[in-house]
Scaffold this motif. Structure first.
Motif, mmCIF file in Angstrom:
data_model
loop_
_atom_site.group_PDB
_atom_site.id
_atom_site.type_symbol
_atom_site.label_atom_id
_atom_site.label_comp_id
_atom_site.label_asym_id
_atom_site.label_seq_id
_atom_site.Cartn_x
_atom_site.Cartn_y
_atom_site.Cartn_z
ATOM 1 N N ARG A 68 -97.225 -7.618 -42.863
ATOM 2 C CA ARG A 68 -96.300 -7.737 -44.003
ATOM 3 C C ARG A 68 -94.868 -7.424 -43.614
ATOM 4 O O ARG A 68 -93.974 -7.458 -44.445
ATOM 5 C CB ARG A 68 -96.758 -6.793 -45.125
ATOM 6 C CG ARG A 68 -98.101 -7.161 -45.739
ATOM 7 C CD ARG A 68 -98.249 -6.611 -47.157
ATOM 8 N NE ARG A 68 -98.023 -5.172 -47.230
ATOM 9 C CZ ARG A 68 -98.990 -4.250 -47.077
ATOM 10 N NH1 ARG A 68 -100.221 -4.645 -46.794
ATOM 11 N NH2 ARG A 68 -98.700 -2.968 -47.185
ATOM 12 N N GLY A 69 -94.640 -7.072 -42.323
ATOM 13 C CA GLY A 69 -93.277 -6.868 -41.846
ATOM 14 C C GLY A 69 -92.842 -5.426 -41.779
ATOM 15 O O GLY A 69 -91.670 -5.150 -41.491
ATOM 16 N N LEU A 70 -93.742 -4.469 -42.043
ATOM 17 C CA LEU A 70 -93.362 -3.065 -41.974
ATOM 18 C C LEU A 70 -93.150 -2.656 -40.521
ATOM 19 O O LEU A 70 -93.852 -3.129 -39.619
ATOM 20 C CB LEU A 70 -94.443 -2.173 -42.599
ATOM 21 C CG LEU A 70 -94.361 -1.942 -44.126
ATOM 22 C CD1 LEU A 70 -94.580 -3.252 -44.876
ATOM 23 C CD2 LEU A 70 -95.407 -0.901 -44.542
ATOM 24 N N THR A 71 -92.171 -1.792 -40.302
ATOM 25 C CA THR A 71 -91.963 -1.252 -38.948
ATOM 26 C C THR A 71 -93.014 -0.185 -38.676
ATOM 27 O O THR A 71 -93.719 0.276 -39.580
ATOM 28 C CB THR A 71 -90.569 -0.615 -38.834
ATOM 29 O OG1 THR A 71 -90.517 0.544 -39.686
ATOM 30 C CG2 THR A 71 -89.477 -1.595 -39.236
ATOM 31 N N ILE A 88 -99.640 8.924 -41.012
ATOM 32 C CA ILE A 88 -100.095 9.157 -39.649
ATOM 33 C C ILE A 88 -98.855 9.154 -38.759
ATOM 34 O O ILE A 88 -97.743 8.841 -39.203
ATOM 35 C CB ILE A 88 -101.106 8.076 -39.181
ATOM 36 C CG1 ILE A 88 -100.491 6.669 -39.303
ATOM 37 C CG2 ILE A 88 -102.400 8.166 -39.961
ATOM 38 C CD1 ILE A 88 -101.411 5.557 -38.806
ATOM 39 N N SER A 89 -99.021 9.481 -37.495
ATOM 40 C CA SER A 89 -97.878 9.534 -36.588
ATOM 41 C C SER A 89 -97.523 8.145 -36.083
ATOM 42 O O SER A 89 -98.363 7.229 -36.068
ATOM 43 C CB SER A 89 -98.206 10.444 -35.403
ATOM 44 O OG SER A 89 -99.184 9.843 -34.584
ATOM 45 N N VAL A 90 -96.257 7.982 -35.628
ATOM 46 C CA VAL A 90 -95.821 6.706 -35.056
ATOM 47 C C VAL A 90 -96.646 6.384 -33.809
ATOM 48 O O VAL A 90 -96.998 5.226 -33.561
ATOM 49 C CB VAL A 90 -94.309 6.749 -34.729
ATOM 50 C CG1 VAL A 90 -93.880 5.477 -33.998
ATOM 51 C CG2 VAL A 90 -93.485 6.942 -36.002
ATOM 52 N N LYS A 91 -96.942 7.409 -33.021
ATOM 53 C CA LYS A 91 -97.742 7.176 -31.818
ATOM 54 C C LYS A 91 -99.129 6.639 -32.152
ATOM 55 O O LYS A 91 -99.670 5.789 -31.433
ATOM 56 C CB LYS A 91 -97.875 8.480 -31.016
ATOM 57 C CG LYS A 91 -96.599 8.857 -30.259
ATOM 58 C CD LYS A 91 -96.856 10.025 -29.327
ATOM 59 C CE LYS A 91 -95.611 10.332 -28.497
ATOM 60 N NZ LYS A 91 -95.828 11.452 -27.563
ATOM 61 N N THR A 92 -99.686 7.113 -33.259
ATOM 62 C CA THR A 92 -100.998 6.594 -33.669
ATOM 63 C C THR A 92 -100.889 5.122 -34.057
ATOM 64 O O THR A 92 -101.759 4.312 -33.727
ATOM 65 C CB THR A 92 -101.552 7.423 -34.850
ATOM 66 O OG1 THR A 92 -101.682 8.782 -34.439
ATOM 67 C CG2 THR A 92 -102.908 6.912 -35.299
ATOM 68 N N VAL A 93 -99.800 4.745 -34.728
ATOM 69 C CA VAL A 93 -99.586 3.335 -35.076
ATOM 70 C C VAL A 93 -99.488 2.500 -33.801
ATOM 71 O O VAL A 93 -100.105 1.432 -33.682
ATOM 72 C CB VAL A 93 -98.326 3.164 -35.936
ATOM 73 C CG1 VAL A 93 -98.046 1.677 -36.176
ATOM 74 C CG2 VAL A 93 -98.472 3.897 -37.260
ATOM 75 N N GLU A 94 -98.678 2.976 -32.844
ATOM 76 C CA GLU A 94 -98.536 2.252 -31.570
ATOM 77 C C GLU A 94 -99.877 2.115 -30.851
ATOM 78 O O GLU A 94 -100.194 1.078 -30.267
ATOM 79 C CB GLU A 94 -97.524 2.974 -30.692
ATOM 80 C CG GLU A 94 -96.092 2.935 -31.236
ATOM 81 C CD GLU A 94 -95.162 3.851 -30.466
ATOM 82 O OE1 GLU A 94 -95.664 4.655 -29.642
ATOM 83 O OE2 GLU A 94 -93.931 3.787 -30.700
ATOM 84 N N TYR A 95 -100.670 3.180 -30.887
ATOM 85 C CA TYR A 95 -101.983 3.144 -30.238
ATOM 86 C C TYR A 95 -102.867 2.057 -30.861
ATOM 87 O O TYR A 95 -103.494 1.257 -30.176
ATOM 88 C CB TYR A 95 -102.648 4.520 -30.362
ATOM 89 C CG TYR A 95 -104.110 4.547 -29.970
ATOM 90 C CD1 TYR A 95 -104.492 4.594 -28.633
ATOM 91 C CD2 TYR A 95 -105.108 4.520 -30.949
ATOM 92 C CE1 TYR A 95 -105.830 4.616 -28.277
ATOM 93 C CE2 TYR A 95 -106.444 4.547 -30.605
ATOM 94 C CZ TYR A 95 -106.799 4.592 -29.266
ATOM 95 O OH TYR A 95 -108.122 4.604 -28.912
ATOM 96 N N HIS A 96 -102.871 2.015 -32.214
ATOM 97 C CA HIS A 96 -103.713 1.025 -32.880
ATOM 98 C C HIS A 96 -103.227 -0.400 -32.628
ATOM 99 O O HIS A 96 -104.034 -1.315 -32.414
ATOM 100 C CB HIS A 96 -103.766 1.310 -34.386
ATOM 101 C CG HIS A 96 -104.627 2.490 -34.739
ATOM 102 N ND1 HIS A 96 -105.910 2.650 -34.287
ATOM 103 C CD2 HIS A 96 -104.367 3.591 -35.502
ATOM 104 C CE1 HIS A 96 -106.416 3.775 -34.751
ATOM 105 N NE2 HIS A 96 -105.481 4.377 -35.490
ATOM 106 N N LEU A 97 -101.907 -0.616 -32.645
ATOM 107 C CA LEU A 97 -101.390 -1.952 -32.365
ATOM 108 C C LEU A 97 -101.749 -2.397 -30.956
ATOM 109 O O LEU A 97 -102.014 -3.578 -30.705
ATOM 110 C CB LEU A 97 -99.882 -1.986 -32.576
ATOM 111 C CG LEU A 97 -99.400 -1.955 -34.043
ATOM 112 C CD1 LEU A 97 -97.888 -1.775 -34.109
ATOM 113 C CD2 LEU A 97 -99.817 -3.244 -34.758
#
Length: 788
Positions: A744-747, A757-766
């Motif tokens: 949906r375009g979210l950063t 959740i943490s940004v690092k967790t988002v990066e890990y999942h991506l």
């Protein structure tokens, strides 16, 4: 008297075929299997329940095979095939069922006429039931082979009864239900054939079936035709058959010929095959008996003591394996033989050392029979008894009586301790084992075994329930080790979300424990399945398992079993949302379920006290640490300590991240989402509730799914599902939630803030999402998630 047991599934298939045979339609069913397996009984049971049906019956006979249209005459009183068709078409009384028994002996013209019915029927509803020993019998006409092999034909191959059905049959025929071990032996002896079982039970007393030390006889109805077939054979064929019986149910042809001293083995084998007693395994060089009972009839009834001993003596000289040579020597020896007893005992000890208990029991028992003095016989017999206990094959009542007659000795006390332990009397077992451990002379009993049993006892006395922490299976022996391995696998699969496999493992462990006389482990297997069944909302099944576990004597006397039952009851109450019941059934357990219940009931100080104990016990155990963090989040939430609650829930998810624990993860997200929703943060709440909903739905956890749906509805998400554009194909629930928001375009920062959740967790999942969906950018991800 009815012998119809264990055939419910097959009977249901026949009834379905009957319903499918509507007007102008014909269905065909073929029942196959060896004589006595219950084919006719099944057909008759079905016919008796075929509502409003006209049942026409006929039975082939070997002596009437050449009588043209004999079968048709049995069906309708006429030898005219057209008359059969007309009689079926004119039937005004409802559907027609044609039952052809022993079709392999039916005359071919009648079979041709019956096989033409499916293509001729116009208005009648017709079901044809063919009963045949072997549907592939080349003696059947081509027309029969065509309809039996047709796509629409229902094929039911009946096999022997299982152990439970054997017990049911015994209870029905004699009023006595044998133990599982006795039923297993009966099944092996008769291959579960109902006819053979009935004949055997008519010749022995019901109680003697449970005497595992007494060999089972061969029913006269089975022995008579075997002996008649042997009498018709030449001496060479008789010799080959007798040698095979001595060598076992299966052996190499050349070895049987050598033992029998047959000069032309192929000629003798061809005759033995023609007699119906032996079969050839083409391409392997081996021959075998048609059934275990056939072999027993030859060994017990045909071979006299002199002939049997002579064949065993020749076998001892011919077989290449040393263990087999010793065994045959033992079977050919009359009276004490000190040297042979020593060799057999040493072989039994080697097998016991490596955990091959059945073989160890076999050789130690044989050694006991040949030992020259009473003391040696007694010790070897007790060693063999230990092995039988380890595999659950000991007749424990008979053994207890025998021990009572023996003078005190370390081995007697050791075997007594094992019997006490298996019976659930752990305090007396612990006393005996402790005394043996302290004794300076244990008479050769391996200290490792004594210590292993003592460790198991201490777990039973002092530890709370966890299959994974119960004991190291390598420290244990025989049945107990295998049951605990099933329990451990069941617990692992419950945690990892493989719930069907968890139930299967639990059932297997429970059956093994019951069959192996492990009175302590049976309720652990039963109680261990309750949380899973409760989480699925299968209330009747969960209550039945809990009731069975609670009714076991060990549930009142053994702390570990009591704790397991209490934990199971707490899971059932928690799944139902009955917090008062959770506390009633498990008031002293340091459990996350108890903390949850206390929080809901507003007893926050008590909740904190239990939580402190829970956290202390959880050190070094990630899943327990995650559960403690989850309920700590709930406690902070109840006290309106928002920052601490968020930190605790996040801590729980961080611990669970990377662990395969979908139910615990969904449970944490449900608690986190409910807290955020009550705090007015609906978007953040839905970010947790949606993947929780996905997780519960995938597991079939209906009670928790309903709670999650209610929370989602309160967030303005009445569908209870994923947001538009999200896809979980190939992704975990959390990955699916991250992917939907990225599409949906979210950063990454916005996703982290929305999902808490943490940004690092988002990066890990991506980093996991891109290769799974085979995309390289957010643009491609958006297209992929939109279904492009």
């Amino acid at each position: 008297m009815s012998v119809f047991v264990n055939r419910g599934r097959q009977l249901a298939a026949l009834r379905q075929a009957f319903q499918d045979a509507g007007p102008g339609r014909c269905r065909i069913a073929v029942l196959s299997g060896p004589p006595g397996i219950g084919k006719t009984a099944m057909a008759e049971r079905f016919a008796a329940t075929a509502v409003n049906a006209t049942v026409l019956r006929a039975c082939g006979a070997e002596e009437d095979t050449g009588l043209a249209f004999g079968l048709t005459h049995q069906l309708i009183g006429s030898a005219e095939p057209d008359t059969l068709y007309e009689a079926i078409e004119r039937s005004q009384d409802g559907p027609v069922v044609v039952v052809v028994d022993d079709a392999q002996w039916a005359d071919h013209p009648s079979l041709q006429a019956i096989c033409s019915l499916p293509r001729r029927v116009r208005t009648a509803s017709l079901l044809i039931v063919m009963i045949v020993r072997d549907p592939g019998d080349p003696g059947l006409p081509g027309a029969v082979h065509r309809i039996l092999g047709a796509d629409g034909t229902l094929r039911i191959a009946l096999t022997g009864l299982d152990e439970d059905a054997v017990r049911d049959l015994c209870a029905e025929l004699t009023g006595h239900r044998p133990s599982r071990r006795a039923a297993r032996r009966l099944r092996q002896h008769t291959e579960g054939n109902p006819r053979h079982l009935r004949a055997l039970l008519a010749e022995v007393s019901p109680e003697s079936v449970d005497e595992l030390d007494v060999p089972l006889p061969v029913p006269r109805s089975v022995a008579a035709p075997v002996l008649a077939a042997l009498d018709a054979c030449t001496p060479a064929a008789q010799g080959l058959i007798g040698a095979t019986a001595v060598l076992d149910e299966r052996c190499p042809l050349h070895l049987a010929a050598a033992v029998a001293e047959v000069a032309e083995p192929l000629t003798a084998l061809e005759e033995a095959i023609g007699s119906g007693l032996l079969a050839e395994e083409i391409g392997t060089g081996h021959i075998r008996f048609r059934s275990p009972l056939t072999r027993e009839a030859v060994y017990q009834e045909h071979l006299g003591p002199v002939r049997r001993a002579a064949l065993h003596e020749r076998a001892a000289a011919a077989v290449p394996d040393r263990a087999a040579r010793l065994w045959h020597r033992a079977r050919s020896t009359v009276g004490p033989d000190a040297d042979l007893a020593t060799e057999l005992g040493a072989l039994g000890h080697r097998h016991a050392t490596t955990g091959h208990w059945p073989e160890a029991a076999r050789y130690l028992g044989a050694a006991a029979g040949l030992a020259p003095d009473a003391a040696a016989r007694e010790r070897l017999d007790l060693e063999a008894s230990e092995c039988l206990i380890s595999v659950g094959e000991a007749d424990q009542h008979a053994l207890a009586r025998r021990l009572h007659e023996l003078a005190p000795s370390p081995w007697r006390d050791y075997v007594q301790a094992l019997l006490e332990l298996n019976a659930g009397r752990i305090h007396s077992a612990a006393t005996l084992l402790t005394e043996l451990q302290r004794a300076s002379d244990s008479d050769g009993i391996p200290h490792a075994r004594i210590n292993g049993h003592l460790r198991f006892v201490r777990h039973l006395q002092h530890r709370t329930w966890s299959a994974a922490s119960l004991a190291d299976p390598d420290d244990l022996d025989g049945v107990r080790r295998r049951v605990i391995a099933h329990l451990q696998r069941a617990e692992q699969r419950w945690l990892s979300g493989d719930w069907d496999e968890a139930l299967s493992e639990g059932n297997a462990g429970g059956a093994l424990a019951a069959g192996g006389g492990q009175a302590l482990l049976v309720p652990l297997c039963e109680a261990g399945q309750v949380p899973l069944l409760a989480a699925r909302g299968e209330w009747d099944a969960a209550e039945a398992r809990l009731r069975a576990a609670r009714d076991r004597p060990a549930a009142e006397t053994v702390p570990l079993v009591s704790a397991a039952v209490a934990t199971a009851a707490a899971h059932l109450a928690a799944a139902r949302g009955d917090d008062d019941q959770v506390l009633r059934v498990s008031p002293t357990l340091p459990s996350d379920l108890v903390v949850d219940a206390l929080i809901t009931l507003g007893r926050l100080d008590e909740a904190e006290t239990v939580l402190d104990r829970l956290r202390a016990n959880a050190v070094g155990r990630p899943l327990e640490m995650a559960a403690a963090a989850r309920v700590r989040g709930g406690l902070h939430a109840a006290r309106r300590e928002t920052r601490q609650a968020v930190a605790a829930f996040e801590n729980s998810l961080d611990v669970l991240d990377g662990l395969r624990a979908p139910f615990l993860t969904a449970l944490t997200r449900l608690g986190f989402g409910a807290f955020l929703r009550r705090a007015g943060r609906r978007g953040a709440a839905a970010a947790h509730l949606e993947p929780a909903h996905v997780g519960f739905e995938a597991l079939g956890a209906r009670p928790y799914l309903a709670r999650c749906a209610r929370e989602l509805a309160a967030c303005g998400r009445p569908g209870g599902g994923r947001s538009a554009g999200e896809s979980s194909v190939g992704l975990t629930a959390q990955e699916s939630a991250v992917a939907g928001r990225a599409a949906r375009g979210l950063t990454n920062r916005q996703i982290a803030r929305e999902m808490v959740i943490s940004v690092k967790t988002v990066e890990y999942h991506l980093g996991n999402i891109y290769p799974k969906l085979r995309v390289r950018s957010r643009t491609e991800l958006a297209v992929r998630m939109a279904g492009g």
